[in-house]
Design a protein around this motif. Sequence first.
Motif, PDB file in Angstrom:
ATOM      1  N   VAL A 222     -12.350   2.703   2.857  1.00 36.70           N
ATOM      2  CA  VAL A 222     -11.074   1.978   2.760  1.00 36.70           C
ATOM      3  C   VAL A 222     -11.292   0.571   2.223  1.00 36.70           C
ATOM      4  O   VAL A 222     -10.534   0.086   1.378  1.00 36.70           O
ATOM      5  CB  VAL A 222     -10.367   1.943   4.124  1.00 36.70           C
ATOM      6  N   ASN A 223     -12.333  -0.116   2.696  1.00 38.10           N
ATOM      7  CA  ASN A 223     -12.598  -1.469   2.222  1.00 38.10           C
ATOM      8  C   ASN A 223     -12.928  -1.487   0.729  1.00 38.10           C
ATOM      9  O   ASN A 223     -12.502  -2.405   0.015  1.00 38.10           O
ATOM     10  CB  ASN A 223     -13.729  -2.106   3.031  1.00 38.10           C
ATOM     11  N   ILE A 224     -13.693  -0.510   0.261  1.00 39.44           N
ATOM     12  CA  ILE A 224     -13.988  -0.429  -1.175  1.00 39.44           C
ATOM     13  C   ILE A 224     -12.704  -0.216  -1.966  1.00 39.44           C
ATOM     14  O   ILE A 224     -12.459  -0.870  -2.989  1.00 39.44           O
ATOM     15  CB  ILE A 224     -15.002   0.696  -1.455  1.00 39.44           C
ATOM     16  N   LYS A 225     -11.856   0.673  -1.482  1.00 30.36           N
ATOM     17  CA  LYS A 225     -10.594   0.958  -2.172  1.00 30.36           C
ATOM     18  C   LYS A 225      -9.704  -0.276  -2.227  1.00 30.36           C
ATOM     19  O   LYS A 225      -9.135  -0.604  -3.275  1.00 30.36           O
ATOM     20  CB  LYS A 225      -9.869   2.096  -1.451  1.00 30.36           C
ATOM     21  N   VAL A 226      -9.590  -0.968  -1.106  1.00 35.24           N
ATOM     22  CA  VAL A 226      -8.740  -2.152  -1.040  1.00 35.24           C
ATOM     23  C   VAL A 226      -9.276  -3.262  -1.936  1.00 35.24           C
ATOM     24  O   VAL A 226      -8.537  -3.860  -2.737  1.00 35.24           O
ATOM     25  CB  VAL A 226      -8.621  -2.649   0.420  1.00 35.24           C
TER      26      VAL A 226
END
Length: 383
Positions: free
Chosen positions: A225-229
Amino acid sequence: MRLLLFLNLPLIVTSLSMAVGGGGKHLSADMRAKLKQVAQQMATPGKGLSACDEGPATIGGRFEAVGVTNSEETRRVYRQMLFTAEGCENYLSGAILDPETLYQKSDDGVLFPELLKSRGILPGVKPHLKIYELPGTNGDTVMQGLDSLAVRCKEYVAAGAVFAKWRSPLVIDVSKGCPTDLAIKANMQDLARYALICQSEGLVPIVEPDISLSGTHTLEVAIDVNIKVQAELYKAMIDHGVYMEGSTLKPNIVNPGKGCTESYTVEEIGEANIRVLRDVFPVAMPGANFLSGGQSLEDAAARLSAMNKVKGNSPWNLSFSWSQALQLPLLELCRGKGELCLEEMGKLYVKELEIAGMAARGEHEWKEGEGSHGVGKKAMVGV
């Protein structure tokens, strides 16, 4: 065909170089140089940011929880202690202020931004307004305040601010499908637009995609999720023409949700954070100042130090921008006394900053269990 491509090569190269030009072209060379200088000063090794930008209601709730009356004067003298504690300048490159604090003065009649600058600490400001729930997203939110941002930035610069910080909070809830793609895109577009406006008015923007510690998700889900955000954020910033060298990042520490039943060592959490940064964080941005997000000082320091121990040749300065991790222990000194114990608070504050500074250099040695995540571990400070 090969001959045609060869004949058109100069045109192709020219078009390509125009397409991949850097951001900030609307800014003068002097403004770009000033933005870059401030961003680099914020990324001074071993120093971090004091996040003391809580609004009157938020800091007032913390005062009242320990029996201290909330008033503008109480808030003023409390923030003054944070700015004048002996030795704090050795560990702080900047301080994020609430707009109320930006216009307050010290006992000697000096505006706080000027007081901070005199100690080598850069003054910044929190310009976002109220949070708003996006309809149809199961609780995802965005921040308000973009429409009036340019006008307010002019006022903040006139008052002495040199940087700003905009927080975009998100929550991981796998069962609800949160954060939704809509919420991610809306928040990252807002951060990019905010950054563009700030730079146009002479403020270095801190972009803060804040993914909450709440939830039951694993560390692996948090990484994804952090990579996507963050990938969405940097694309939006580049698309908007933000001058990347003149901006910085304030991310959450990548952690499993507080309710996750799987165990992780502090080393695994540190490596997870470096993994995210290496996948997407632009080399052009000089540093990241991690928020504590409700973690205790012990956990936040252990995790930041673990990151710096394993970051290897990664080019960024990784430091802190902590609020609760530093301030809640200070306020506990006042519990039941009915007033601020300023002298004691100042001494403890500098000791905390020393720990934070060591963590920012990867020199903090944590005790067993600190920074890890597992069943039976002492609960973190509430968000």
